[in-house]
Design a protein around this motif. Structure first.
Motif, PDB file in Angstrom:
ATOM      1  N   VAL A 101      23.879  41.728  43.294  1.00 26.88           N
ATOM      2  CA  VAL A 101      23.513  42.929  43.273  1.00 26.88           C
ATOM      3  C   VAL A 101      24.058  44.145  44.138  1.00 26.88           C
ATOM      4  O   VAL A 101      24.356  45.045  44.148  1.00 26.88           O
ATOM      5  CB  VAL A 101      21.876  43.124  43.437  1.00 26.88           C
ATOM      6  CG1 VAL A 101      21.167  44.463  43.328  1.00 26.88           C
ATOM      7  CG2 VAL A 101      21.395  42.426  42.117  1.00 26.88           C
ATOM      8  N   LEU A 102      23.929  43.434  45.466  1.00 27.83           N
ATOM      9  CA  LEU A 102      24.593  44.337  46.712  1.00 27.83           C
ATOM     10  C   LEU A 102      25.963  44.534  46.495  1.00 27.83           C
ATOM     11  O   LEU A 102      26.361  45.613  46.853  1.00 27.83           O
ATOM     12  CB  LEU A 102      24.499  43.677  47.915  1.00 27.83           C
ATOM     13  CG  LEU A 102      23.052  43.347  48.474  1.00 27.83           C
ATOM     14  CD1 LEU A 102      22.737  42.397  49.892  1.00 27.83           C
ATOM     15  CD2 LEU A 102      22.195  44.618  48.653  1.00 27.83           C
ATOM     16  N   GLN A 103      26.889  43.592  46.097  1.00 30.72           N
ATOM     17  CA  GLN A 103      28.056  43.795  45.733  1.00 30.72           C
ATOM     18  C   GLN A 103      28.295  44.853  44.465  1.00 30.72           C
ATOM     19  O   GLN A 103      29.419  45.600  44.666  1.00 30.72           O
ATOM     20  CB  GLN A 103      28.898  42.548  45.384  1.00 30.72           C
ATOM     21  CG  GLN A 103      30.362  42.657  45.236  1.00 30.72           C
ATOM     22  CD  GLN A 103      31.368  41.310  44.997  1.00 30.72           C
ATOM     23  OE1 GLN A 103      30.423  40.366  44.823  1.00 30.72           O
ATOM     24  NE2 GLN A 103      32.285  41.399  45.003  1.00 30.72           N
ATOM     25  N   ALA A 104      27.365  44.805  43.798  1.00 26.21           N
ATOM     26  CA  ALA A 104      27.320  45.730  42.651  1.00 26.21           C
ATOM     27  C   ALA A 104      27.430  47.246  43.343  1.00 26.21           C
ATOM     28  O   ALA A 104      27.927  48.002  42.729  1.00 26.21           O
ATOM     29  CB  ALA A 104      26.662  45.428  41.389  1.00 26.21           C
ATOM     30  N   SER A 105      26.339  47.402  43.945  1.00 27.21           N
ATOM     31  CA  SER A 105      25.995  48.575  44.680  1.00 27.21           C
ATOM     32  C   SER A 105      27.057  49.319  45.231  1.00 27.21           C
ATOM     33  O   SER A 105      27.523  50.245  45.488  1.00 27.21           O
ATOM     34  CB  SER A 105      24.827  48.361  45.295  1.00 27.21           C
ATOM     35  OG  SER A 105      23.670  47.960  44.555  1.00 27.21           O
ATOM     36  N   ARG A 106      27.676  48.336  46.136  1.00 36.58           N
ATOM     37  CA  ARG A 106      28.839  48.732  46.958  1.00 36.58           C
ATOM     38  C   ARG A 106      29.940  49.149  46.200  1.00 36.58           C
ATOM     39  O   ARG A 106      30.623  50.169  46.390  1.00 36.58           O
ATOM     40  CB  ARG A 106      29.298  47.626  47.869  1.00 36.58           C
ATOM     41  CG  ARG A 106      30.290  47.980  48.925  1.00 36.58           C
ATOM     42  CD  ARG A 106      30.360  46.564  49.903  1.00 36.58           C
ATOM     43  NE  ARG A 106      31.527  47.061  50.914  1.00 36.58           N
ATOM     44  CZ  ARG A 106      31.879  46.004  51.516  1.00 36.58           C
ATOM     45  NH1 ARG A 106      31.450  44.880  51.560  1.00 36.58           N
ATOM     46  NH2 ARG A 106      32.939  46.181  52.307  1.00 36.58           N
ATOM     47  N   SER A 131      29.889  50.582  43.192  1.00 38.06           N
ATOM     48  CA  SER A 131      29.451  51.843  42.736  1.00 38.06           C
ATOM     49  C   SER A 131      29.536  53.135  43.750  1.00 38.06           C
ATOM     50  O   SER A 131      29.868  54.223  43.318  1.00 38.06           O
ATOM     51  CB  SER A 131      28.078  51.819  42.261  1.00 38.06           C
ATOM     52  OG  SER A 131      27.691  50.888  41.242  1.00 38.06           O
ATOM     53  N   LEU A 132      29.157  52.773  45.187  1.00 40.25           N
ATOM     54  CA  LEU A 132      29.257  53.864  46.074  1.00 40.25           C
ATOM     55  C   LEU A 132      30.885  54.180  46.334  1.00 40.25           C
ATOM     56  O   LEU A 132      31.424  55.259  46.588  1.00 40.25           O
ATOM     57  CB  LEU A 132      28.775  53.442  47.240  1.00 40.25           C
ATOM     58  CG  LEU A 132      27.069  53.490  47.186  1.00 40.25           C
ATOM     59  CD1 LEU A 132      26.627  52.732  48.570  1.00 40.25           C
ATOM     60  CD2 LEU A 132      26.724  54.756  47.055  1.00 40.25           C
TER      61      LEU A 132
END
Length: 551
Positions: free
Chosen positions: A498-503, A505-506
């Motif tokens: 999840v964290l890698q996906a959020s990163r 996206s930013l």
């Protein structure tokens, strides 16, 4: 209709009763008028001379031709042929050398040891009670006489049986050594014809099972023996001539003998004393023509009677009373009965059943008379005894022939008892004693068996332990810890994703460089010297998103 039928039935019954009453009151009885006595009535009154001479056996030996030596009788094996019991023939023949014609019966009896019996008059014990009975009555009482004819002589005044009599193995009467012609069957199946000493008659090693006395030995070894009989049998009555008259007179005659094959031959001639029939010379010749080898003369005259299947088949010479127009059978003494084959002994020694003239032995017995054990004594060896149930083994031995020692743990006769020693130790195979020292061989066997048993027991114990040993397994708490750990790892992995996906996206948002381009030359170090002098058109450019936006 029913009443009429009832009346007819009652009338018929009444008529039958009347006829039966008439038959009872008018029963015809023999007058006994045709008497043919070999020694005369005068001597029949005296017990000492009631039947035949009182000569010694030595006298008889001395009177016979030297060719016969000291043997005063003939012995032949009896036939034991299978097939029909007997064959009876009726004949009407001319008497050679005369104008007479005779009517009679010839009966050939096979296997006589099992098919021929001497019967007492009326029933067993008849001689002891001085009874008289017709041949018909005696044959019916015996139950099953196929053929029967009168046999031995008797005292016409007292009805006492005369001579020697043995009936179905039972000694009935002993003549006391009086030398008259005899016919008998011994237990071993041999036929005996001739003159017998007192010792011969009473011999128990091979006793007579049937024996009857006659008067005059007719044929000996196929030759007429009447003259020799006149010398051997005649007493002081020879002076009167009565015995010679008995031989020469024509009359009804009865005889018994055997042929060359061992078959017994019964011979019967109808007649009337002094009128018709045969004399003893003619009787002997007639027997010889039928192949008879040895034969004696039996009671004749009015006694001569022949019966077939319980019915009178001859023509008696005695007149009847009260009506002398008829002829009647006389009450006589012993009877020769031909019957179906019987076992010998009849009860098969109490160890079998008589089936079709042969003994069917029960289990454990064998032999024609079921008198021998099925197991042979030698088969049981030194450690057993032969019994009806097989070998009975001594204590300590077993097996079919008692040759095997008791197995360890057992003792007694046939090893039927189990040892009761502590720790299941073996005992003495004979006594069952637990305080026992076994022989060396037995000890060696026991030691080997113990080792083998111990190895097997240890092997089984190990298998047992392996089978029952607890296998390693996780507890419930361990399973919960593992479960929670795996769940935590899964959640942690999910969080990282999840964290890698959020990163990502930013990084893709506008106004921010998404990526940079770095030439490989810079990555690899200094620029190639060859390429440093190239014009500007050939040089690589550094591109950035800002540049692309301004161009």
């Amino acid at each position: 209709m029913a009443a009429a039928a009832l009346k007819r039935t009652l009338a018929w019954l009444l008529l039958c009763l009347c006829v039966r009453g008439l038959e009872t009151t008018n029963t015809r009885v023999s007058l006994g008028d045709d008497v043919l006595l070999p020694y005369g009535r005068a001597h029949s009154q005296s017990p000492a001379h009631s039947h035949g001479p009182s000569h010694s056996h030595r006298h008889v030996r001395d009177c016979q031709p030297a060719v016969h030596g000291n043997v005063t009788h003939e012995t032949r094996p009896a036939s034991n042929a299978s097939g029909p019991v007997a064959e009876s023939t009726v004949f009407v023949s001319d008497v050679p050398g005369s104008s007479r014609r005779v009517y009679g019966h010839v009966t050939v009896v096979r296997d006589p040891l099992r098919t021929l019996s001497v019967l007492e008059p009326g029933a067993p014990g008849g001689c002891g009670r001085s009874l008289g009975a017709t041949v018909e009555d005696t044959a019916r009482g015996a139950g099953g006489c196929l053929y029967a004819q009168n046999a031995g002589f008797f005292n016409p005044d007292t009805l006492q049986c005369l001579g020697n009599v043995v009936s179905d193995g039972r000694p009935v009467r002993d003549s006391g050594g009086v030398q008259n012609a005899q016919f008998g069957l011994r237990r071993d199946g041999s036929l005996v014809v001739g003159y017998l000493s007192q010792e011969d008659v009473l011999d128990r090693s091979n006793p007579f099972v049937q024996l009857v006395s006659g008067v005059v030995w007719l044929l000996r070894n196929g030759e007429v023996y009447i003259n020799q009989s006149l010398q051997a049998e005649c007493d002081e009555t020879q002076r009167t001539g009565q015995f010679r008259t008995f031989v020469d007179v024509v009359s009804a005659r009865t005889a018994v003998g055997h042929d060359g094959e061992g078959n017994v031959v019964l011979f019967h001639i109808d007649g009337q004393t002094g009128v018709r029939g045969m004399n003893l010379w003619e009787l002997a010749d007639s027997l010889k023509s039928y192949g008879v080898v040895n034969a004696i003369n039996l009671d004749g005259g009015g006694s001569s009677t022949y019966v077939t299947n319980g019915s009178l088949a001859s023509y008696p010479s005695d007149h009847c009373k009260p009506d002398s127009r008829w002829r009647c059978a006389r009450n006589v003494s012993t009877v020769l009965c031909v019957h179906e084959r019987r076992c010998e002994p009849a009860d098969c020694s109490g160890r079998g059943d008589c089936v079709d003239g042969g003994c069917r032995c029960r289990r454990g017995w064998r032999g024609a008379a079921c008198d021998a054990l099925a197991c042979r004594p030698a088969a049981c060896g030194p450690h057993g005894v032969c019994t009806a149930d097989g070998c009975s083994c001594d204590a300590g031995w077993r097996g079919r022939n008692c040759s095997q020692v008791c197995p360890l743990g057992f003792f007694g006769p046939a090893c039927a008892e189990e040892c009761l020693c502590d720790d299941q130790c073996p005992c003495d195979p004979q006594t069952g004693s637990c305080n026992v020292t076994l022989p060396g061989e037995a000890n060696y066997t026991l030691h080997g068996a113990g080792q083998c048993l111990a190895k097997r027991m240890f092997t089984l114990w190990r298998r047992d332990e392996e089978a029952h040993r607890e296998r390693p397994r996780l507890t419930e708490r361990t399973w919960l810890a593992i479960t929670f750990t795996l769940a935590a790892l899964l959640l942690f992995s999910l969080l990282l994703h999840v964290l890698q996906a959020s990163r990502c996206s930013l990084a893709a948002a506008p106004g921010r460089p998404e990526y940079s381009y770095v030439p490989l030359t810079h990555v690899n170090g200094a620029a190639s010297p060859t390429r440093a002098h190239d014009d500007s058109d050939s040089q690589d450019e550094i591109w950035s998103p800002a540049d692309s936006g301004t161009s």
